[in-house]
Design a protein around this motif. Structure first.
Motif, PDB file in Angstrom:
ATOM      1  N   GLU A 147       0.884  -1.241   0.214  1.00 52.33           N
ATOM      2  CA  GLU A 147       0.062  -0.027   0.033  1.00 52.33           C
ATOM      3  C   GLU A 147       0.858   1.271   0.134  1.00 52.33           C
ATOM      4  O   GLU A 147       1.772   1.169   0.710  1.00 52.33           O
ATOM      5  CB  GLU A 147      -0.845   0.082   1.148  1.00 52.33           C
ATOM      6  N   PHE A 148       0.518   2.218  -0.859  1.00 51.76           N
ATOM      7  CA  PHE A 148       1.146   3.500  -0.885  1.00 51.76           C
ATOM      8  C   PHE A 148       0.158   4.778  -0.604  1.00 51.76           C
ATOM      9  O   PHE A 148      -0.838   4.721  -1.117  1.00 51.76           O
ATOM     10  CB  PHE A 148       2.051   3.677  -2.213  1.00 51.76           C
ATOM     11  N   LYS A 149       0.585   5.502   0.284  1.00 54.34           N
ATOM     12  CA  LYS A 149      -0.214   6.914   0.523  1.00 54.34           C
ATOM     13  C   LYS A 149       0.579   8.216   0.312  1.00 54.34           C
ATOM     14  O   LYS A 149       1.514   8.284   0.850  1.00 54.34           O
ATOM     15  CB  LYS A 149      -1.007   6.955   1.793  1.00 54.34           C
ATOM     16  N   TYR A 150      -0.042   8.908  -0.261  1.00 63.15           N
ATOM     17  CA  TYR A 150       0.523  10.331  -0.708  1.00 63.15           C
ATOM     18  C   TYR A 150      -0.580  11.422  -0.206  1.00 63.15           C
ATOM     19  O   TYR A 150      -1.572  11.271  -0.801  1.00 63.15           O
ATOM     20  CB  TYR A 150       1.008  10.231  -1.871  1.00 63.15           C
ATOM     21  N   GLU A 151      -0.010  12.345   0.244  1.00 61.11           N
ATOM     22  CA  GLU A 151      -0.835  13.588   0.718  1.00 61.11           C
ATOM     23  C   GLU A 151      -0.132  14.845   0.433  1.00 61.11           C
ATOM     24  O   GLU A 151       1.017  14.855   1.134  1.00 61.11           O
ATOM     25  CB  GLU A 151      -1.370  13.390   2.171  1.00 61.11           C
ATOM     26  N   GLN A 152      -0.580  15.681  -0.196  1.00 57.63           N
ATOM     27  CA  GLN A 152       0.177  17.297  -0.383  1.00 57.63           C
ATOM     28  C   GLN A 152      -0.961  18.130  -0.647  1.00 57.63           C
ATOM     29  O   GLN A 152      -1.748  18.040  -1.563  1.00 57.63           O
ATOM     30  CB  GLN A 152       1.107  17.053  -1.747  1.00 57.63           C
ATOM     31  N   GLU A 153      -1.007  19.185   0.288  1.00 60.75           N
ATOM     32  CA  GLU A 153      -1.821  20.367  -0.142  1.00 60.75           C
ATOM     33  C   GLU A 153      -3.314  19.991  -0.299  1.00 60.75           C
ATOM     34  O   GLU A 153      -4.044  20.410  -1.292  1.00 60.75           O
ATOM     35  CB  GLU A 153      -1.570  21.071  -1.287  1.00 60.75           C
TER      36      GLU A 153
END
Length: 165
Positions: A21-27
């Motif tokens: 699993e991969f999670k990415y959060e930006q702005e």
């Protein structure tokens, strides 16, 4: 903000890695990618009963043909298209919904027999409310369309077979 090409590269990298699993959060933008776990099931093979073609005999000498169990009968299916190793496969770059036309009342981008160029749009894959146009990436002739309009497609699923020029 991530561009679609960045997301495609992430999908490929995660697919080739052992990451589950991969999670990415930006702005305020969140992207979560998960691999589908493959479950292997062991199946015990049963012998296949194949019927031999009957030799031409007089009707009174014909031996009765024994029926195999229904799950053991060999099914004859009509060949779809002869699979040719030289055919280029256009695959889904992401999970989404396949659309053959830009709108419901428009004609399809391509049909079997159409000639395409490497920059010809062949379909749309909708993912997360984004409409992503797919290009042929090769010049040639559409030989087969492997999915139906509105069908959910998986990453890497074959969508079209193209005979290169």
């Amino acid at each position: 903000m991530l561009k679609i090409q960045d997301i495609r590269e992430l999908i490929k990298a995660i697919d080739q890695s052992s990451i589950e699993e991969f999670k990415y959060e930006q702005e305020g933008t969140k992207v979560t990618l998960r691999k589908e776990r493959k479950v292997t099931e062991q199946v015990q093979a049963q012998p296949l009963v194949v019927q031999q073609p009957a030799v031409a005999q007089a009707p009174e000498q014909a031996a009765p043909v024994q029926q195999a169990h229904p799950e053991q009968q060999v099914k004859q299916e009509a060949p779809v298209v002869a699979k040719d190793e030289n055919l280029h496969k256009i695959t889904a770059p992401m999970v989404g919904t396949f659309y053959a036309a830009p709108s419901p009342d428009s004609p399809n981008y391509v049909k079997v027999g159409d000639k395409v160029k490497n920059d010809s749009v062949v379909c749309i894959v909708e993912a997360m409310k984004l409409m992503n146009e797919l290009e042929a990436e090769i010049s040639g002739e559409i030989v087969e369309i492997l999915v139906e309009n509105g069908q959910l497609v998986e990453y890497g699923q074959e969508l079209f077979l193209v005979k290169p020029e």
